[in-house]
Design a protein around this motif. Structure first.
Motif, mmCIF file in Angstrom:
data_model
loop_
_atom_site.group_PDB
_atom_site.id
_atom_site.type_symbol
_atom_site.label_atom_id
_atom_site.label_comp_id
_atom_site.label_asym_id
_atom_site.label_seq_id
_atom_site.Cartn_x
_atom_site.Cartn_y
_atom_site.Cartn_z
ATOM 1 N N ALA A 109 0.814 -1.223 0.000
ATOM 2 C CA ALA A 109 0.000 0.000 0.000
ATOM 3 C C ALA A 109 0.844 1.268 0.000
ATOM 4 O O ALA A 109 0.538 2.236 -0.720
ATOM 5 C CB ALA A 109 -0.944 -0.009 1.198
ATOM 6 N N GLU A 110 1.907 1.292 0.798
ATOM 7 C CA GLU A 110 2.726 2.504 0.888
ATOM 8 C C GLU A 110 3.437 2.803 -0.429
ATOM 9 O O GLU A 110 3.535 3.966 -0.846
ATOM 10 C CB GLU A 110 3.759 2.362 2.014
ATOM 11 C CG GLU A 110 3.177 2.258 3.409
ATOM 12 C CD GLU A 110 2.753 0.847 3.780
ATOM 13 O OE1 GLU A 110 2.272 0.662 4.921
ATOM 14 O OE2 GLU A 110 2.884 -0.071 2.941
ATOM 15 N N ARG A 116 1.415 6.345 -7.234
ATOM 16 C CA ARG A 116 0.261 7.085 -7.759
ATOM 17 C C ARG A 116 0.468 8.590 -7.651
ATOM 18 O O ARG A 116 0.142 9.346 -8.570
ATOM 19 C CB ARG A 116 -0.995 6.674 -6.984
ATOM 20 C CG ARG A 116 -1.576 5.326 -7.375
ATOM 21 C CD ARG A 116 -2.751 4.998 -6.485
ATOM 22 N NE ARG A 116 -3.551 3.879 -6.973
ATOM 23 C CZ ARG A 116 -4.571 3.368 -6.321
ATOM 24 N NH1 ARG A 116 -4.928 3.865 -5.140
ATOM 25 N NH2 ARG A 116 -5.256 2.354 -6.819
ATOM 26 N N GLU A 117 1.019 9.020 -6.528
ATOM 27 C CA GLU A 117 1.286 10.443 -6.347
ATOM 28 C C GLU A 117 2.270 10.949 -7.401
ATOM 29 O O GLU A 117 2.080 12.014 -7.989
ATOM 30 C CB GLU A 117 1.848 10.696 -4.949
ATOM 31 C CG GLU A 117 0.843 10.477 -3.828
ATOM 32 C CD GLU A 117 1.504 10.371 -2.465
ATOM 33 O OE1 GLU A 117 2.716 10.662 -2.355
ATOM 34 O OE2 GLU A 117 0.812 9.981 -1.496
ATOM 35 N N LYS A 144 -1.927 -3.826 -12.652
ATOM 36 C CA LYS A 144 -3.061 -2.911 -12.881
ATOM 37 C C LYS A 144 -4.221 -3.241 -11.949
ATOM 38 O O LYS A 144 -4.884 -2.331 -11.431
ATOM 39 C CB LYS A 144 -3.485 -2.978 -14.344
ATOM 40 C CG LYS A 144 -2.443 -2.363 -15.274
ATOM 41 C CD LYS A 144 -2.780 -2.564 -16.743
ATOM 42 C CE LYS A 144 -1.721 -1.939 -17.637
ATOM 43 N NZ LYS A 144 -1.961 -2.201 -19.074
ATOM 44 N N GLN A 145 -4.485 -4.535 -11.721
ATOM 45 C CA GLN A 145 -5.537 -4.921 -10.779
ATOM 46 C C GLN A 145 -5.208 -4.447 -9.370
ATOM 47 O O GLN A 145 -6.106 -4.115 -8.592
ATOM 48 C CB GLN A 145 -5.710 -6.446 -10.786
ATOM 49 C CG GLN A 145 -6.393 -6.992 -12.023
ATOM 50 C CD GLN A 145 -7.852 -6.586 -12.091
ATOM 51 O OE1 GLN A 145 -8.603 -6.737 -11.133
ATOM 52 N NE2 GLN A 145 -8.260 -6.047 -13.230
ATOM 53 N N ALA A 146 -3.920 -4.408 -9.040
ATOM 54 C CA ALA A 146 -3.492 -3.965 -7.709
ATOM 55 C C ALA A 146 -3.508 -2.447 -7.570
ATOM 56 O O ALA A 146 -3.284 -1.937 -6.471
ATOM 57 C CB ALA A 146 -2.093 -4.497 -7.406
ATOM 58 N N GLY A 147 -3.756 -1.738 -8.665
ATOM 59 C CA GLY A 147 -3.913 -0.296 -8.590
ATOM 60 C C GLY A 147 -2.728 0.525 -9.041
ATOM 61 O O GLY A 147 -2.676 1.737 -8.787
ATOM 62 N N TYR A 148 -1.773 -0.108 -9.726
ATOM 63 C CA TYR A 148 -0.599 0.627 -10.191
ATOM 64 C C TYR A 148 -0.810 1.182 -11.604
ATOM 65 O O TYR A 148 -1.341 0.474 -12.467
ATOM 66 C CB TYR A 148 0.628 -0.288 -10.239
ATOM 67 C CG TYR A 148 1.259 -0.537 -8.896
ATOM 68 C CD1 TYR A 148 2.060 0.424 -8.290
ATOM 69 C CD2 TYR A 148 1.074 -1.752 -8.234
ATOM 70 C CE1 TYR A 148 2.645 0.191 -7.052
ATOM 71 C CE2 TYR A 148 1.667 -1.991 -7.004
ATOM 72 C CZ TYR A 148 2.451 -1.011 -6.421
ATOM 73 O OH TYR A 148 3.037 -1.244 -5.195
ATOM 74 N N PRO A 149 -0.358 2.400 -11.854
ATOM 75 C CA PRO A 149 -0.232 2.852 -13.243
ATOM 76 C C PRO A 149 0.971 2.150 -13.856
ATOM 77 O O PRO A 149 1.997 1.975 -13.207
ATOM 78 C CB PRO A 149 0.007 4.361 -13.102
ATOM 79 C CG PRO A 149 0.637 4.526 -11.753
ATOM 80 C CD PRO A 149 0.067 3.427 -10.885
ATOM 81 N N VAL A 150 0.845 1.716 -15.097
ATOM 82 C CA VAL A 150 1.935 0.983 -15.753
ATOM 83 C C VAL A 150 2.199 1.634 -17.108
ATOM 84 O O VAL A 150 1.429 1.478 -18.053
ATOM 85 C CB VAL A 150 1.585 -0.507 -15.945
ATOM 86 C CG1 VAL A 150 2.749 -1.241 -16.618
ATOM 87 C CG2 VAL A 150 1.237 -1.169 -14.617
#
Length: 213
Positions: A109-110, A116-117, A144-150
């Motif tokens: 998460a961290e 993302r920031e 991507k499912q975990a929420g990362y921009p790629v």
């Protein structure tokens, strides 16, 4: 012939990813370990002799060091194309603390918040992993499912599997620079992720002497 840390790292990465590929072909193995309420494998953590809570605390400390630098460096980028590069296993995803047959593997998460920031500030995000190319699509999907921009994902081709991981990763960062990027930060949990240059700053997440892949 003695086994170097580089070769142990390469072998561990290959073994883990081939096991994941086998799962996709033959289906999941029966659960053999208990998990905490968040789905983290307690037996895996015990086997690795790494406490999950301690690991998350130590990761957060490194992220706290990286955040002000990335914020300052990206504030007035102008026309400069900026990028950050990340390793994946136990650097972006909680690989050793989550059953490999349960997908997607969750994000750290961290680290995800930091990424993302940075992305919101115009910094492109690249992942350079020792995982083999056979699971490129799966890895891209998981991130991507975990929420990362790629913005880019580099995996090892067949010839790369026989090279030292550090040399392979250095070459990929050089390729990113060749596209006109300045890599302002390189983040990983092993020295093989970070050595070789081609990044302004490096930030090492904990691996406790190689206990995490």
């Amino acid at each position: 012939m003695p086994v170097t840390p580089f070769r142990r790292r390469a072998a561990a990465g290959t073994t883990a990813t081939l096991a994941l590929t086998a799962f996709l072909v033959v289906g999941p193995a029966p659960a053999a370990s208990a998990s905490d309420p968040d789905g983290h494998s307690t037996s895996t953590a015990a086997f690795k002799d790494v406490d999950y809570t301690t690991w998350r605390r130590d990761v957060a400390a490194v992220v706290a060091q990286a955040r002000p630098y990335i914020e300052e460096r990206s504030e007035n980028a102008g026309d400069e194309k900026q990028a950050i590069v990340l390793d994946i296993d136990n650097s972006s995803l909680e690989t050793d603390f989550h059953p490999f047959w349960e997908l997607p593997t969750p994000a750290i998460a961290e680290v995800r918040a930091l990424v993302r920031e940075a992305h919101d500030r115009g910094v492109d995000v690249f992942f350079v992993t020792a995982r083999p190319g056979i699971i490129h699509s799966l890895t891209d999907w998981n991130l991507k499912q975990a929420g990362y921009p790629v913005d880019g994902l580099y995996v090892r081709s067949l010839p790369d599997l026989f090279a030292e991981v550090s040399a392979y990763k250095t070459e990929q960062r050089a390729k990113i620079e060749g596209k006109g990027y300045t890599i302002i930060a390189n983040i990983g949990n092993n020295t093989t992720d970070l050595v070789g240059g081609h990044a302004e700053r490096t930030f090492k997440l904990p691996d406790y002497g190689g206990k995490l892949s």
